[in-house]
Design a protein around this motif. Sequence first.
Motif, PDB file in Angstrom:
ATOM      1  N   TYR A 180      12.884 -27.778   0.649  1.00 31.96           N
ATOM      2  CA  TYR A 180      11.534 -27.082   0.567  1.00 31.96           C
ATOM      3  C   TYR A 180      10.768 -28.034  -0.113  1.00 31.96           C
ATOM      4  CZ  TYR A 180      14.374 -22.759   1.599  1.00 31.96           C
ATOM      5  OH  TYR A 180      15.370 -22.040   2.280  1.00 31.96           O
ATOM      6  N   ASP A 202      12.140 -15.030   1.722  1.00 25.71           N
ATOM      7  CA  ASP A 202      12.851 -16.322   1.702  1.00 25.71           C
ATOM      8  C   ASP A 202      14.225 -16.175   1.896  1.00 25.71           C
ATOM      9  OD1 ASP A 202      11.233 -18.783   1.436  1.00 25.71           O
ATOM     10  OD2 ASP A 202      10.685 -18.368  -0.345  1.00 25.71           O
ATOM     11  N   GLN A 213       6.507 -23.347  -8.302  1.00 18.25           N
ATOM     12  CA  GLN A 213       7.515 -22.304  -7.852  1.00 18.25           C
ATOM     13  C   GLN A 213       8.717 -22.683  -8.053  1.00 18.25           C
ATOM     14  OE1 GLN A 213       6.668 -20.951  -3.735  1.00 18.25           O
ATOM     15  NE2 GLN A 213       4.332 -21.319  -3.749  1.00 18.25           N
ATOM     16  N   HIS A 263      10.790 -19.536  -8.742  1.00 18.60           N
ATOM     17  CA  HIS A 263      10.964 -18.659  -7.472  1.00 18.60           C
ATOM     18  C   HIS A 263      12.069 -19.371  -6.711  1.00 18.60           C
ATOM     19  CE1 HIS A 263      10.331 -17.108  -3.643  1.00 18.60           C
ATOM     20  NE2 HIS A 263      10.481 -18.242  -3.169  1.00 18.60           N
ATOM     21  N   PHE A 264      12.112 -20.666  -6.566  1.00 19.23           N
ATOM     22  CA  PHE A 264      13.245 -21.281  -5.743  1.00 19.23           C
ATOM     23  C   PHE A 264      14.760 -21.122  -6.592  1.00 19.23           C
ATOM     24  CE2 PHE A 264       9.764 -22.925  -3.381  1.00 19.23           C
ATOM     25  CZ  PHE A 264      10.042 -22.584  -1.933  1.00 19.23           C
ATOM     26  N   HIS A 307       6.532 -22.980   7.268  1.00 19.56           N
ATOM     27  CA  HIS A 307       6.866 -21.298   6.773  1.00 19.56           C
ATOM     28  C   HIS A 307       5.521 -20.730   6.303  1.00 19.56           C
ATOM     29  CE1 HIS A 307       9.687 -18.319   5.231  1.00 19.56           C
ATOM     30  NE2 HIS A 307       8.936 -18.502   4.032  1.00 19.56           N
ATOM     31  N   GLU A 333       6.496 -16.236   7.148  1.00 19.63           N
ATOM     32  CA  GLU A 333       6.976 -15.265   6.395  1.00 19.63           C
ATOM     33  C   GLU A 333       7.183 -13.814   7.168  1.00 19.63           C
ATOM     34  OE1 GLU A 333       5.606 -14.510   2.581  1.00 19.63           O
ATOM     35  OE2 GLU A 333       4.870 -16.781   2.411  1.00 19.63           O
ATOM     36  N   GLY A 335       2.518 -18.862   5.277  1.00 15.04           N
ATOM     37  CA  GLY A 335       2.253 -17.637   4.647  1.00 15.04           C
ATOM     38  C   GLY A 335       1.364 -16.731   5.301  1.00 15.04           C
ATOM     39  N   VAL A 341       7.622 -28.011  -1.978  1.00 21.16           N
ATOM     40  CA  VAL A 341       6.738 -27.077  -2.305  1.00 21.16           C
ATOM     41  C   VAL A 341       6.280 -27.410  -3.747  1.00 21.16           C
ATOM     42  CG1 VAL A 341       6.125 -24.515  -2.839  1.00 21.16           C
ATOM     43  CG2 VAL A 341       7.452 -25.220  -0.934  1.00 21.16           C
ATOM     44  N   HIS A 388      -1.562 -28.246  -0.402  1.00 25.10           N
ATOM     45  CA  HIS A 388      -1.145 -28.177   0.751  1.00 25.10           C
ATOM     46  C   HIS A 388      -0.940 -29.296   1.522  1.00 25.10           C
ATOM     47  CE1 HIS A 388      -2.132 -23.695   0.693  1.00 25.10           C
ATOM     48  NE2 HIS A 388      -0.679 -23.771   0.748  1.00 25.10           N
ATOM     49  N   TYR A 425       7.804 -11.834  -1.395  1.00 25.38           N
ATOM     50  CA  TYR A 425       7.949 -13.117  -0.993  1.00 25.38           C
ATOM     51  C   TYR A 425       9.345 -13.708  -1.046  1.00 25.38           C
ATOM     52  CZ  TYR A 425       6.432 -18.349  -1.647  1.00 25.38           C
ATOM     53  OH  TYR A 425       6.497 -19.748  -1.638  1.00 25.38           O
ATOM     54  N   SER A 451       3.406 -25.182   5.135  1.00 24.92           N
ATOM     55  CA  SER A 451       3.404 -23.831   4.862  1.00 24.92           C
ATOM     56  C   SER A 451       2.251 -23.321   4.238  1.00 24.92           C
ATOM     57  CB  SER A 451       4.492 -23.340   4.065  1.00 24.92           C
ATOM     58  OG  SER A 451       5.791 -24.123   4.467  1.00 24.92           O
ATOM     59  N   PRO A 452       0.974 -23.378   4.838  1.00 21.63           N
ATOM     60  CA  PRO A 452      -0.152 -22.878   4.109  1.00 21.63           C
ATOM     61  C   PRO A 452      -0.382 -21.329   4.356  1.00 21.63           C
ATOM     62  CG  PRO A 452      -0.824 -23.743   6.317  1.00 21.63           C
ATOM     63  CD  PRO A 452       0.683 -23.921   6.063  1.00 21.63           C
ATOM     64  N   ASN A 453      -1.430 -20.829   3.750  1.00 24.43           N
ATOM     65  CA  ASN A 453      -1.496 -19.445   3.806  1.00 24.43           C
ATOM     66  C   ASN A 453      -2.685 -18.998   4.794  1.00 24.43           C
ATOM     67  OD1 ASN A 453       0.821 -19.042   2.111  1.00 24.43           O
ATOM     68  ND2 ASN A 453      -0.988 -19.697   0.332  1.00 24.43           N
ATOM     69  N   GLU A 499      11.206 -28.274   5.492  1.00 17.35           N
ATOM     70  CA  GLU A 499      10.253 -27.083   5.150  1.00 17.35           C
ATOM     71  C   GLU A 499       9.097 -27.630   4.542  1.00 17.35           C
ATOM     72  OE1 GLU A 499      10.707 -22.802   3.965  1.00 17.35           O
ATOM     73  OE2 GLU A 499       9.057 -23.695   2.980  1.00 17.35           O
TER      74      GLU A 499
HETATM   75  N1  ARG Z   1       2.713 -20.392   1.467  1.00 14.70           N
HETATM   76  C1  ARG Z   1       3.116 -20.802   0.160  1.00 14.70           C
HETATM   77  C2  ARG Z   1       1.984 -21.324  -0.615  1.00 14.70           C
HETATM   78  O1  ARG Z   1       0.970 -21.522  -0.261  1.00 14.70           O
HETATM   79  C3  ARG Z   1       4.158 -21.873   0.217  1.00 14.70           C
HETATM   80  C4  ARG Z   1       5.461 -21.480   0.895  1.00 14.70           C
HETATM   81  C5  ARG Z   1       6.656 -22.362   0.544  1.00 14.70           C
HETATM   82  N2  ARG Z   1       7.826 -21.780   1.384  1.00 14.70           N
HETATM   83  C6  ARG Z   1       8.755 -21.177   0.949  1.00 14.70           C
HETATM   84  N3  ARG Z   1       9.785 -20.774   1.623  1.00 14.70           N
HETATM   85  N4  ARG Z   1       8.664 -20.188  -0.100  1.00 14.70           N
HETATM   86  O2  ARG Z   1       2.189 -21.377  -2.002  1.00 14.70           O
END
Ligand code: ARG
Length: 566
Positions: free
Chosen positions: A330, A312, A336, A339-340, A158, A257, A160, A332, A132, A308, A121-123, A118
């Motif tokens: 992941y 996940d 984070q 978070h993970f 993934h 998401e 955002g 990332v 990113h 969030y 995963s941009p927003n 994975e």
């Molecule tokens: N969209 C998030 C960001 O830009 C990253 C996502 C990471 N992946 C996940 N499964 N949480 O910070």
Amino acid sequence: MDFKGLIAEAISNVTNISKEEIKQFIEIPKEESNGDYSFPCFRLAKELKNSPVNIANNIKENIKIDENVISKIDVVNGYLNFYVSKENIVKTAIDKFESQKEEYGKSNIGEGKTVLVEYSSPNIAKPFHIGHLKTTIIGHALYNIYKSQGFKTLGLNHLGDYGTQFAKLIEAYKRWGTEYDFSENAIDKLADMYVRINNLCSEDENVLEECRETFKKLEDGDQYCTELWNRFKELSLQEFNKIYELLGISFDSMNGEAFYSDKMQEVIDILDEKGKLIESKGAKVVNLEDQGIETPCIIQKANGSSIYATRDLAAIIYRSRTYDFDKCLYVVGEEQRLHFAQVFAVAKYLVDKKYTDGLEHVYYGMIRLPEGKMSSRKGNFVKVEDLLNEAITKAREIIEQREIENKDLVAKQVGIGAVIFEDLAESRIKNQVFDLKEALNFNGETGPYIQYMAVRTKSVLEKAGYIPEANTLNVNKATDESSIKLLKYLMNFGNIIINTIEKNEPSIISRYLIDVAKSYSNFYNQNKILSDDKEMQDIRLYITYMTKVVLTNGLNLLGIEVPDKM
Ligand code: ARG
């Protein structure tokens, strides 16, 4: 030939200690003067009740090993140093390569296993920033690398595309939507609206509250909100796709998401059933103290909204069922990590151990441009698309005076290659200052430098006009220092790839390619390749061919193309 195995067996015969145990202690010395393999005898001191030096001398005296393969054994400070005969190094390197040729570096060690990578995963509606870019580049390299080893590999983006920011945007759009023309640079404009609404939110609590309400509406599927959200998503994807196209990347799944928004109830139900959900200030949380994590993981906010982490978790359930994965990586940023850690801990209550064992946060350090850190919230960001195009333009300037065809294509390959390599050049956990000028230095430890060396191997082969047959080569003609050094690197390609996979660390390949390129440069300077001595010429050409394949395949694994000329 498996030199390590051969040495381990010979030592095992003398010491009566198992071959496997011996083998795991055998090292490859850093200094060439210490031989090709080294065995630290202190490892056996306890077991054999003797001093390392005595053990070393004893083994040396009694060992029986093929002298055609191991030409010399030295005892230095309790180490046994083994020297492989040069002819054998040449022969082994060529045999290894010859069995695969253009496929050299591939394997099927991953057969039957599925790896999900994975990455990117941009927003939506936010700029694609250089963080990113980094996940995109690292993730794509890992994707290529796993694939090359026979793993069933899938690249997941993934996106955002869910969260309070869309509610903020919807509120912004209601207020100022008509002021903007979204047909061009849409993300800039969305981002601008986002900055404006954020400012308004920090001035006025009521606006913030409205945004929260709108988010709830969006989650409940309100038509107006959903339509706008779709529009933001489409506009954003158009821009992200330009970046992916420049980098030559596509994904197997773009489920973001939002895709998991209707799959979250199951997460809540299972946790509830297992008695893991507890109330905390109106929110529902899972306590993770027993797993060594102090901060509880919020699953549902007080107003009923998901977060969030919940998405996940839903994704982990979905992926376990859909892909039956062995690994799910992941890629990332390190910010984070908590978070993970939380998500992976909660996942233990949701899916089999088989799956949670395969979850890994492949994190990377902070990246910034020389000017200073960027933040999308405050609005001073650098567009990645511009950065990539600038790299191409600068590469074009460098090659402008050269006599080559397809300058546009070469500039793209070199410019993009420079950016990719720069992002992979150092261990991923290191913080990085991204310097485009340095990345494009043809004489530095850069992508273009390696590309240039690969191109040189091509032109040497082109000039010769043939690639000799491996079985006609005279291995005695390549025992000089620079050839042996290069061949040792070349024969290590497979190990390098395996190390890369073990650590999910593409920089292991980047560093290796620098070593190979420098070593070829040295080989090329020391040795006249085209000469009157046909046997000499043949083997040097063959080594050049091996180098070409290793540099090309290695760069391709990283996601970098090799130009025909540059
Ligand atoms: N969209 C998030 C960001 O830009 C990253 C996502 C990471 N992946 C996940 N499964 N949480 O910070």
